[in-house]
Design an enzyme around this catalytic site. Structure first.
Site, PDB file in Angstrom:
ATOM      1  CB  SER A 253      -0.871  -0.001   1.256  1.00 42.39           C
ATOM      2  OG  SER A 253      -0.059   0.301   2.378  1.00 42.39           O
ATOM      3  CE  LYS A 254      -2.205   6.588  -2.443  1.00 49.03           C
ATOM      4  NZ  LYS A 254      -3.651   6.606  -2.247  1.00 49.03           N
ATOM      5  NE  ARG A 255       0.703   0.509   6.134  1.00 48.81           N
ATOM      6  CZ  ARG A 255       1.356  -0.628   6.350  1.00 48.81           C
ATOM      7  NH1 ARG A 255       2.480  -0.631   7.030  1.00 48.81           N
ATOM      8  NH2 ARG A 255       0.870  -1.767   5.883  1.00 48.81           N
TER       9      ARG A 255
END
Ligand code: GLU
Length: 484
Positions: A253-255
Site C-alpha cells: 500500500s501507499k505506506r
C-alpha cells in the site's frame, strides 16, 4: 498453443498501480510469447469514480512501460466496443436470456431489508449473504412491488448444493461451496451490470482464452464460472497471480512507498528497469539471472514459472536494477531525463543553450554511477552549480590543514592560467595535476585530495578530472582562490 487471446481490463478510477501494471505485463508477455493477441479494454461502470483522464493516464503508463496492444479502447478491433459503458445492450441481451431461462430473477429488496438480513446472519455467526427472498415471486407480487415504486435488480440464482471448482494454472484446483455464495446481483437497478457479469460477457464475446489477473479476484471466479455454465459458454483458463506484499509482508500500500507507475516515472526510473522489476514480482526465470529486457522476457515467460507464494515488493532491488540500467543506457537519453529534475532544483532553466546542455551532459556522465533514479541527480550535481563549497567532514578539514596545500593551489592556478583556455578537457586536467606534483616534488594524493576538497567539499565523488572539466578554468580558479 493456438489462438491465445488475453486481456488487461483496468477500471479507469485512478492511476495505473504496480499490481495492475504487473497483470498487464504478464498478459502481454504471455500473448507475445505464444504469438497471441493482447487486448486492453476498460471497465468503466463505476460512473462516479471513472474518468477518461484516468483511462488515458493508464494507457500512457502502459505505453511508457513498453507495452503495446492489438485490440483495445484506442485502437479498436473486431470485438469492440472495448469500454463497458458502450456495451450495455450486449449485457442486457444476456441478462434477459438468463431471466427467461430462470437462471436469474428480479429482486426488489431494499437496501434496508438487505442490511437487516446481513446483520441477522452475522449475529448468528453465519456468512452474510442473500437468502433468496425474491427467488420465487409471483407475477402479482412483482407487479405490486413495482407499483410501490421499487426498481428491481437482476440476481443470479446460485444452484443449490453445488461445489464450484476453479482450475487455476497458478494455484491448482480450488473449490468453493455454492451454498456460501448466495444469489448475487448481475445487473443493478440502473441497468448497469456488475463486474462479475460484465467480465464474463466480455471475456466470452472477446474470445479470451486465458484470464490472467490478480489473486484478489480468485474469490470472484466461482461466481463467474457459474455464469459461464448458465449461459452455456466455454470457461477460459484462469491464472491468478499472487498478491504483492510490502517488505513487512503486509499487503502493498501507499505506506510502502510509491504505488503508481506514474510516480516512478516522475522520479526518473527507466521503464525497462521497472518492467524488469515487475516481471520478477511473481515470475522467476529458474536461474540466478535478474537482468531481462522485454525481448528476453518475451522469449522466456511461462505461467509455469509464476509462483504461488506472494511476491515481495523490494524497493532496494528496484533501485539496484534501475541503477544498473542508468549505467548502461545512452548518455543523451539520461541527460534528457535529468533536465526536469535540475530545472526543478533551480539549477537550469528551459530552454537550455547548447553549451549548457553539453555541460549538463558532462555532469550526468560524472554522477550517473551514484544514482538509483534520476531525481537523485539534482543533489549530486549541486557541487557543480554552487561555488560555496561546504566542507562538512573532519577528514576533509584535516586534508586542508596540510602544509603543502597552499603551494599546490598556487601552482595549479599559475599553470592553469597559462596552459589552458576557458575550457579544460579531462585529460588536460589530469596532466596539469601531474605537472603540479612534479614541479613541487609531491605525490599524487597530496595534490589531488586537497584539490578535490577545495572543488567539491568532500573526499569522495566523481572523478576529479571530470569535475575540473565541468567547472572549467574560471570555476576552478574561483574555488582554489578561496584558499590562497
Ligand atoms: N477491473 C478489474 C480490476 O481492475 C479487472 C479484473 C479482471 O481482470 O477480471 O481489477
Amino acid at each position: 498453443m493456438s489462438s491465445v487471446r488475453v486481456r488487461f481490463a483496468p477500471s479507469p478510477t485512478g492511476p495505473l498501480h504496480i499490481g495492475g501494471a504487473r497483470s498487464a505485463l504478464f498478459n502481454w508477455l504471455f500473448a507475445r510469447r505464444y504469438g497471441g493477441t493482447f487486448i486492453v479494454r476498460v471497465e468503466d461502470t463505476d460512473l462516479e469514480r471513472s474518468s477518461r483522464q484516468s483511462e488515458e493516464n493508464i494507457l500512457d503508463a502502459l505505453r511508457w512501460l513498453g507495452l503495446d496492444w492489438d485490440e483495445g479502447v484506442d485502437v479498436g478491433g473486431p470485438y469492440g466496443p472495448y469500454r463497458q459503458m458502450e456495451r450495455l445492450e450486449l449485457y442486457k441481451k444476456h441478462a434477459d436470456n438468463l431471466l427467461n431461462s430462470g437462471a436469474a430473477y428480479l429482486c426488489y429488496c431494499s437496501e434496508e431489508e438487505l442490511a437487516a438480513e446481513r446483520e441477522a446472519l452475522m449475529a448468528k455467526g453465519e456468512l452474510p449473504r442473500y437468502l433468496g427472498r425474491c427467488r420465487d415471486l409471483t407475477a402479482t407480487e412483482r407487479a405490486s412491488l413495482e407499483a410501490a415504486g421499487r426498481r428491481p435488480v437482476v440476481r443470479f440464482r446460485v444452484p443449490e448444493n453445488e461445489v464450484v471448482l476453479v482450475r487455476d494454472l497458478v494455484r491448482g484446483d480450488v473449490s468453493f461451496e455454492g451454498s456460501e455464495i448466495g444469489d448475487y446481483i448481475i445487473v443493478k437497478s440502473d441497468g448497469i451490470p456488475t463486474y462479475n457479469f460484465a467480465v464474463v460477457v466480455d471475456d466470452h464475446t472477446m474470445k479470451i482464452s486465458h484470464v490472467i489477473r490478480a489473486e484478489e479476484h480468485l474469490s470472484n471466479t466461482p461466481r463467474q464460472i457459474l455464469l459461464y455454465n448458465a449461459l452455456g459458454w466455454e470457461i477460459p483458463a484462469f491464472a491468478h497471480v499472487s498478491l504483492i506484499l510490502g517488505k513487512d509482508r503486509s499487503k502493498m500500500s501507499k505506506r510502502h512507498g510509491a504505488t503508481s507507475i506514474e510516480q516512478y516515472q516522475n522520479r526518473g526510473y527507466l521503464p525497462e528497469a521497472l518492467a524488469n522489476f515487475l516481471a520478477l514480482l511473481g515470475w522467476s526465470p529458474g536461474s540466478e539471472e535478474e537482468i531481462f529486457s522485454l525481448d528476453e522476457l518475451k522469449e522466456q515467460f511461462t505461467l509455469e514459472r509464476v509462483a504461488k507464494s506472494p511476491a515481495v515488493f523490494d524497493l532496494d532491488k528496484l533501485n539496484w536494477l534501475n541503477g544498473h540500467y542508468i549505467r548502461e543506457t545512452d548518455l543523451e537519453r539520461l541527460t534528457e531525463m535529468a533536465l526536469p529534475h535540475l530545472e526543478k532544483a533551480g539549477y537550469i532553466s528551459a530552454p537550455l543553450p547548447a553549451e549548457k546542455y553539453e555541460s549538463v551532459k558532462m555532469m550526468v556522465a560524472a554522477v550517473r554511477k551514484y544514482l538509483s533514479y534520476m531525481q537523485e541527480a539534482a543533489e549530486h550535481v549541486r557541487i557543480f552549480f554552487d561555488d560555496d563549497v561546504l566542507i562538512v567532514k573532519d577528514e576533509a578539514r584535516e586534508i586542508m590543514s596540510g602544509g603543502q596545500v597552499k603551494a599546490v593551489f598556487q601552482e595549479l592556478i599559475k599553470k592553469i592560467n597559462v596552459t589552458v583556455t576557458d575550457e579544460i578537457k579531462a585529460d588536460e586536467a589530469r596532466a596539469l595535476l601531474k605537472e603540479v606534483g612534479r614541479s613541487l616534488g609531491l605525490k599524487g594524493k597530496q595534490i589531488f585530495m586537497p584539490v578535490r576538497v577545495a572543488l567539491t567539499g568532500g573526499t569522495q565523488g566523481p572523478d576529479l578530472d571530470q569535475v575540473m572539466a565541468i567547472l572549467g578554468r574560471a570555476g576552478i580558479v574561483r574555488r582554489l582562490s578561496e584558499w590562497v
